[in-house]
Design a protein around this motif. Structure first.
Motif, PDB file in Angstrom:
ATOM      1  N   PHE A 328      40.831  47.705  37.629  1.00  0.00           N
ATOM      2  CA  PHE A 328      41.559  48.146  38.689  1.00  0.00           C
ATOM      3  C   PHE A 328      42.588  47.113  39.339  1.00  0.00           C
ATOM      4  O   PHE A 328      41.978  45.664  39.729  1.00  0.00           O
ATOM      5  CB  PHE A 328      40.661  48.784  40.103  1.00  0.00           C
ATOM      6  N   VAL A 329      43.690  46.803  39.484  1.00  0.00           N
ATOM      7  CA  VAL A 329      43.790  45.453  40.132  1.00  0.00           C
ATOM      8  C   VAL A 329      44.269  45.525  41.354  1.00  0.00           C
ATOM      9  O   VAL A 329      44.600  46.543  42.230  1.00  0.00           O
ATOM     10  CB  VAL A 329      45.451  45.116  39.201  1.00  0.00           C
ATOM     11  N   ILE A 330      43.572  44.324  41.984  1.00  0.00           N
ATOM     12  CA  ILE A 330      43.559  44.604  43.238  1.00  0.00           C
ATOM     13  C   ILE A 330      44.922  43.117  43.946  1.00  0.00           C
ATOM     14  O   ILE A 330      44.867  42.339  43.326  1.00  0.00           O
ATOM     15  CB  ILE A 330      42.466  43.411  43.994  1.00  0.00           C
ATOM     16  N   ASP A 331      45.928  43.955  44.913  1.00  0.00           N
ATOM     17  CA  ASP A 331      46.910  42.103  45.331  1.00  0.00           C
ATOM     18  C   ASP A 331      47.323  42.414  46.316  1.00  0.00           C
ATOM     19  O   ASP A 331      46.854  43.199  47.430  1.00  0.00           O
ATOM     20  CB  ASP A 331      48.408  43.179  44.651  1.00  0.00           C
ATOM     21  N   THR A 332      46.933  40.954  47.054  1.00  0.00           N
ATOM     22  CA  THR A 332      47.503  40.702  48.255  1.00  0.00           C
ATOM     23  C   THR A 332      48.915  40.352  48.730  1.00  0.00           C
ATOM     24  O   THR A 332      48.681  39.494  49.574  1.00  0.00           O
ATOM     25  CB  THR A 332      45.653  39.856  49.238  1.00  0.00           C
ATOM     26  N   THR A 333      49.027  39.977  47.722  1.00  0.00           N
ATOM     27  CA  THR A 333      50.306  39.446  47.823  1.00  0.00           C
ATOM     28  C   THR A 333      51.419  39.978  47.859  1.00  0.00           C
ATOM     29  O   THR A 333      52.376  39.416  48.205  1.00  0.00           O
ATOM     30  CB  THR A 333      50.723  38.349  46.334  1.00  0.00           C
ATOM     31  N   GLY A 334      51.677  40.594  47.845  1.00  0.00           N
ATOM     32  CA  GLY A 334      53.147  41.685  47.970  1.00  0.00           C
ATOM     33  C   GLY A 334      53.932  41.574  46.953  1.00  0.00           C
ATOM     34  O   GLY A 334      54.988  42.465  47.420  1.00  0.00           O
ATOM     35  N   SER A 336      55.712  40.518  43.358  1.00  0.00           N
ATOM     36  CA  SER A 336      56.002  40.960  41.420  1.00  0.00           C
ATOM     37  C   SER A 336      54.498  40.895  40.284  1.00  0.00           C
ATOM     38  O   SER A 336      54.714  41.178  39.429  1.00  0.00           O
ATOM     39  CB  SER A 336      57.030  40.879  41.483  1.00  0.00           C
ATOM     40  N   TYR A 337      53.922  39.666  41.535  1.00  0.00           N
ATOM     41  CA  TYR A 337      53.478  39.259  39.847  1.00  0.00           C
ATOM     42  C   TYR A 337      52.276  40.406  39.328  1.00  0.00           C
ATOM     43  O   TYR A 337      52.551  40.291  38.568  1.00  0.00           O
ATOM     44  CB  TYR A 337      52.662  37.780  40.637  1.00  0.00           C
ATOM     45  N   ALA A 338      51.596  40.437  40.601  1.00  0.00           N
ATOM     46  CA  ALA A 338      50.618  41.624  40.140  1.00  0.00           C
ATOM     47  C   ALA A 338      51.069  42.963  39.717  1.00  0.00           C
ATOM     48  O   ALA A 338      50.804  43.517  38.785  1.00  0.00           O
ATOM     49  CB  ALA A 338      49.839  42.559  41.543  1.00  0.00           C
ATOM     50  N   LEU A 339      52.431  43.030  39.945  1.00  0.00           N
ATOM     51  CA  LEU A 339      53.333  44.626  39.032  1.00  0.00           C
ATOM     52  C   LEU A 339      53.615  44.170  38.058  1.00  0.00           C
ATOM     53  O   LEU A 339      53.137  44.682  36.795  1.00  0.00           O
ATOM     54  CB  LEU A 339      54.567  44.092  39.983  1.00  0.00           C
ATOM     55  N   SER A 340      53.335  43.041  37.417  1.00  0.00           N
ATOM     56  CA  SER A 340      53.973  42.498  36.014  1.00  0.00           C
ATOM     57  C   SER A 340      52.741  42.569  35.546  1.00  0.00           C
ATOM     58  O   SER A 340      52.278  43.074  34.626  1.00  0.00           O
ATOM     59  CB  SER A 340      54.729  40.799  35.482  1.00  0.00           C
ATOM     60  N   ILE A 341      51.524  42.223  36.170  1.00  0.00           N
ATOM     61  CA  ILE A 341      49.604  42.051  35.290  1.00  0.00           C
ATOM     62  C   ILE A 341      49.398  43.192  34.707  1.00  0.00           C
ATOM     63  O   ILE A 341      49.365  43.470  34.314  1.00  0.00           O
ATOM     64  CB  ILE A 341      48.809  41.230  36.078  1.00  0.00           C
ATOM     65  N   THR A 342      49.831  44.809  35.846  1.00  0.00           N
ATOM     66  CA  THR A 342      49.591  45.712  36.480  1.00  0.00           C
ATOM     67  C   THR A 342      50.000  45.873  34.516  1.00  0.00           C
ATOM     68  O   THR A 342      49.588  47.150  33.566  1.00  0.00           O
ATOM     69  CB  THR A 342      49.430  46.385  37.426  1.00  0.00           C
ATOM     70  N   ARG A 359      47.475  46.132  51.305  1.00  0.00           N
ATOM     71  CA  ARG A 359      46.574  46.652  52.810  1.00  0.00           C
ATOM     72  C   ARG A 359      45.158  45.504  52.651  1.00  0.00           C
ATOM     73  O   ARG A 359      45.072  44.644  51.706  1.00  0.00           O
ATOM     74  CB  ARG A 359      45.809  47.964  52.355  1.00  0.00           C
ATOM     75  N   SER A 360      43.822  45.086  53.215  1.00  0.00           N
ATOM     76  CA  SER A 360      43.211  44.610  53.330  1.00  0.00           C
ATOM     77  C   SER A 360      42.099  44.591  52.338  1.00  0.00           C
ATOM     78  O   SER A 360      42.333  45.182  51.260  1.00  0.00           O
ATOM     79  CB  SER A 360      42.309  44.525  54.651  1.00  0.00           C
ATOM     80  N   MET A 361      41.608  42.688  52.152  1.00  0.00           N
ATOM     81  CA  MET A 361      41.043  42.927  50.414  1.00  0.00           C
ATOM     82  C   MET A 361      40.165  43.481  49.905  1.00  0.00           C
ATOM     83  O   MET A 361      39.393  44.506  48.987  1.00  0.00           O
ATOM     84  CB  MET A 361      39.973  41.424  50.304  1.00  0.00           C
ATOM     85  N   LYS A 362      39.026  43.830  52.069  1.00  0.00           N
ATOM     86  CA  LYS A 362      37.912  44.836  51.712  1.00  0.00           C
ATOM     87  C   LYS A 362      38.151  46.520  51.573  1.00  0.00           C
ATOM     88  O   LYS A 362      37.950  46.566  50.298  1.00  0.00           O
ATOM     89  CB  LYS A 362      37.081  44.455  53.069  1.00  0.00           C
ATOM     90  N   SER A 363      39.882  46.696  52.183  1.00  0.00           N
ATOM     91  CA  SER A 363      39.844  48.432  51.812  1.00  0.00           C
ATOM     92  C   SER A 363      40.178  48.077  50.275  1.00  0.00           C
ATOM     93  O   SER A 363      40.586  49.078  49.403  1.00  0.00           O
ATOM     94  CB  SER A 363      40.985  48.851  52.181  1.00  0.00           C
ATOM     95  N   GLN A 364      41.083  47.181  49.397  1.00  0.00           N
ATOM     96  CA  GLN A 364      41.599  47.222  48.117  1.00  0.00           C
ATOM     97  C   GLN A 364      40.096  47.237  47.479  1.00  0.00           C
ATOM     98  O   GLN A 364      39.972  47.971  46.575  1.00  0.00           O
ATOM     99  CB  GLN A 364      42.048  46.118  48.117  1.00  0.00           C
ATOM    100  N   MET A 365      39.254  46.665  47.429  1.00  0.00           N
ATOM    101  CA  MET A 365      38.186  46.372  46.517  1.00  0.00           C
ATOM    102  C   MET A 365      37.233  47.882  46.756  1.00  0.00           C
ATOM    103  O   MET A 365      36.483  47.954  46.031  1.00  0.00           O
ATOM    104  CB  MET A 365      36.710  45.324  47.221  1.00  0.00           C
ATOM    105  N   LYS A 366      36.976  48.052  48.354  1.00  0.00           N
ATOM    106  CA  LYS A 366      36.788  49.925  48.340  1.00  0.00           C
ATOM    107  C   LYS A 366      37.194  50.535  47.087  1.00  0.00           C
ATOM    108  O   LYS A 366      36.677  51.391  46.295  1.00  0.00           O
ATOM    109  CB  LYS A 366      37.125  50.526  49.575  1.00  0.00           C
ATOM    110  N   ILE A 379      44.566  39.494  42.516  1.00  0.00           N
ATOM    111  CA  ILE A 379      45.490  38.504  42.618  1.00  0.00           C
ATOM    112  C   ILE A 379      45.544  38.114  44.288  1.00  0.00           C
ATOM    113  O   ILE A 379      46.429  39.318  45.182  1.00  0.00           O
ATOM    114  CB  ILE A 379      46.984  38.897  42.377  1.00  0.00           C
ATOM    115  N   GLY A 380      45.357  36.944  44.523  1.00  0.00           N
ATOM    116  CA  GLY A 380      46.097  36.667  45.775  1.00  0.00           C
ATOM    117  C   GLY A 380      47.136  34.882  45.262  1.00  0.00           C
ATOM    118  O   GLY A 380      47.328  35.086  44.208  1.00  0.00           O
ATOM    119  N   ASP A 381      47.172  34.812  47.232  1.00  0.00           N
ATOM    120  CA  ASP A 381      48.163  33.633  46.977  1.00  0.00           C
ATOM    121  C   ASP A 381      48.044  32.901  46.094  1.00  0.00           C
ATOM    122  O   ASP A 381      49.126  31.849  44.954  1.00  0.00           O
ATOM    123  CB  ASP A 381      48.807  32.803  48.518  1.00  0.00           C
ATOM    124  N   THR A 382      46.518  32.513  46.191  1.00  0.00           N
ATOM    125  CA  THR A 382      46.144  30.963  44.906  1.00  0.00           C
ATOM    126  C   THR A 382      46.623  31.806  43.622  1.00  0.00           C
ATOM    127  O   THR A 382      47.323  31.316  42.643  1.00  0.00           O
ATOM    128  CB  THR A 382      44.821  30.726  44.809  1.00  0.00           C
TER     129      THR A 382
END
Ligand code: HAM
Length: 425
Positions: A328-334, A336-342, A359-366, A379-382
């Motif tokens: 499951f890919v979690i993306d807090t950056t919005g 295209s990086y998460a898009l291409s990883i997925t 959505r928030s990290m917490k809700s995506q973890m859920k 995938i966060g900003d860093t």
């Protein structure tokens, strides 16, 4: 409540039940394909005449057909079953016999909806055209029997009968008509109406009032020609040789009119008796000819998917769970990086879902936990800036950050190898 609901006798097959449905069809396909049957996909609608043949007085044909005039003035019917379509296809395309085919798909009958009886229902089935051999009857019946064993249904019994050749059947129907006419004062109003149309179907009445007349009615066995009787004896011997248990029921009449010689039904002891036939079939040696093709013997069966799954519920077998996702890919950056990883993960053969809408990290973890995935790729900003990703094992909560170029090999070491998703002929 939404303003529209499904029509009476139809239903939505929702997830995860639809996955179980597809798994059932896969088991069926695997079984019959390993016996040389190939898939056929006939159309959902045909000219009415394909189903409505001269002299056919069954309910399926006279009362339950969904038929209409189309915009080109053709009289069309939604198919109430597949067998006639398969025979029409044989007559139209003239494949080299023996032609062994299997199918799955919906059928339509305007019946009174109740548990296990729908207006749109699915069948899986097989048909063989061009073989007149009792050994084939045994093969066909055994494939139905084996399917029920494969899905774990144990409370299913096989009932068989022979309706004889066309002449035998005709003589039997005449004798039955005469017999029931002399007993007409004891018959229910419904049975009397059936008698007018088709004396054979009176045998199918479940009304207590008709039971005694039916019990005394002549049996088909006495009307079988020598050939038909020998054929039936060979079918029984074949089933014995395969240790397939069966009951001969000379009162077994089927709901369609094209049968000759061998007929059979699979009955579930776990369903209400009014809808306990989970499958049925038989020989229909004159049908291809009736549809304008060459004289061709035919035999097959169809199993009701809806009822078979109801029987599985009753016997608590053939359970199904949606297969867990790999990632499951979690993306807090919005971005295209998460898009291409997925995208890359899916291309490399990993099953992967992701969250949207930043959505928030917490809700995506859920969401990741709920998805059942074994691993989360975060995938966060860093990560986005440094072309890395953080891989979290969702059962142990261990996590590590790696360059994205190493993601695939890292996941292979955690989850095992995957095949890239590409069609291989
Ligand atoms: P059938 O007996 O009419 O035969 O249908 C086969 C199976 O489809 C039934 O045993 C039942 O499980 C299921 N079925 C029928 N009507 C309904 C309904 N309204 N709702 C739910 N399930 C239903 C045939 O259709 C023949 N074409 C079988 C065959 C194939 N004969 C030779 N080859």
């Amino acid at each position: 409540m939404s303003s529209f609901q499904t029509s009476p006798g139809t239903r939505d097959i929702l997830p995860p039940h639809a996955g179980r449905w597809r798994a059932l069809i896969q088991v069926f396909a695997d079984g019959v394909e390993s016996a040389g049957y190939q898939n056929i996909i006939p159309p959902l609608f045909e000219d009415l005449g394909v189903f409505q043949r001269l002299g056919d007085a069954t309910d399926v044909v006279t009362k339950e057909m969904y038929d209409f005039m189309d915009k080109g003035g053709r009289h069309i019917a939604l198919r109430p079953e597949h067998t006639a379509s398969v025979c029409r296809a044989f007559a139209q395309h003239r494949p080299t016999p023996p032609w062994k085919v299997w199918y799955s798909g919906p059928n339509f009958r305007y019946e009174r909806p109740q548990a296990g009886r729908f207006r749109q229902f699915d069948q899986v089935g097989i048909e063989v055209l061009g073989v007149d051999d009792s050994q084939l009857d045994v093969e066909v019946i055994s494939l139905g029997w084996d399917f029920y064993q494969a899905i774990g249904l144990s409370n299913v019994s096989l009932v068989i009968n022979s309706l004889g050749d066309a002449g035998d059947r005709g003589r039997y129907i005449e004798a039955l008509g005469a017999y029931f006419t002399t007993h007409s004062e004891t018959l229910s109003e419904q049975a009397l109406a059936t008698l007018e149309r088709n004396p054979l179907r009176v045998l199918d009445s479940k009304r207590p009032q008709d039971a005694s007349a039916i019990a005394g009615a002549p049996a088909i066995g006495a009307f079988l020609s020598t050939d038909a009787a020998a054929h039936f004896a060979a079918v029984c011997a074949g089933l014995d040789a395969l240790n397939i248990p069966y009951v001969v029921n000379e009162r077994l009449v089927r709901g369609l009119d094209y049968y000759q010689r061998t007929t059979f039904e699979f009955i579930s002891g776990s369903l209400d008796s009014a809808q306990n036939a989970v499958g049925g079939g038989g020989r229909y040696d004159g049908l291809v000819e009736d549809l304008g093709g060459p004289a061709t013997p035919g035999i097959g069966f169809a199993l009701g998917v809806d009822r078979t799954l109801l029987a599985c519920d009753a016997e608590e077998c053939f359970s199904y769970g949606f297969p867990a996702l790999d990632v499951f890919v979690i993306d807090t950056t919005g971005g295209s990086y998460a898009l291409s990883i997925t995208h890359q993960l899916r291309h490399s053969g990993f099953s992967a879902d992701r969250a949207f809408e930043g959505r928030s990290m917490k809700s995506q973890m859920k969401s990741a936990d709920r998805s059942g995935a074994q691993v989360a790729v975060i995938i966060g900003d860093t990560e986005a800036e440094e072309s890395t990703c953080t891989v979290r094992n969702l059962s142990t909560s261990e996590q590590t950050t790696i360059p994205s170029t190493e993601l695939q090999s890292h996941l292979v070491s955690v989850l095992g190898p995957r095949q890239p998703r590409r069609h291989t002929p």
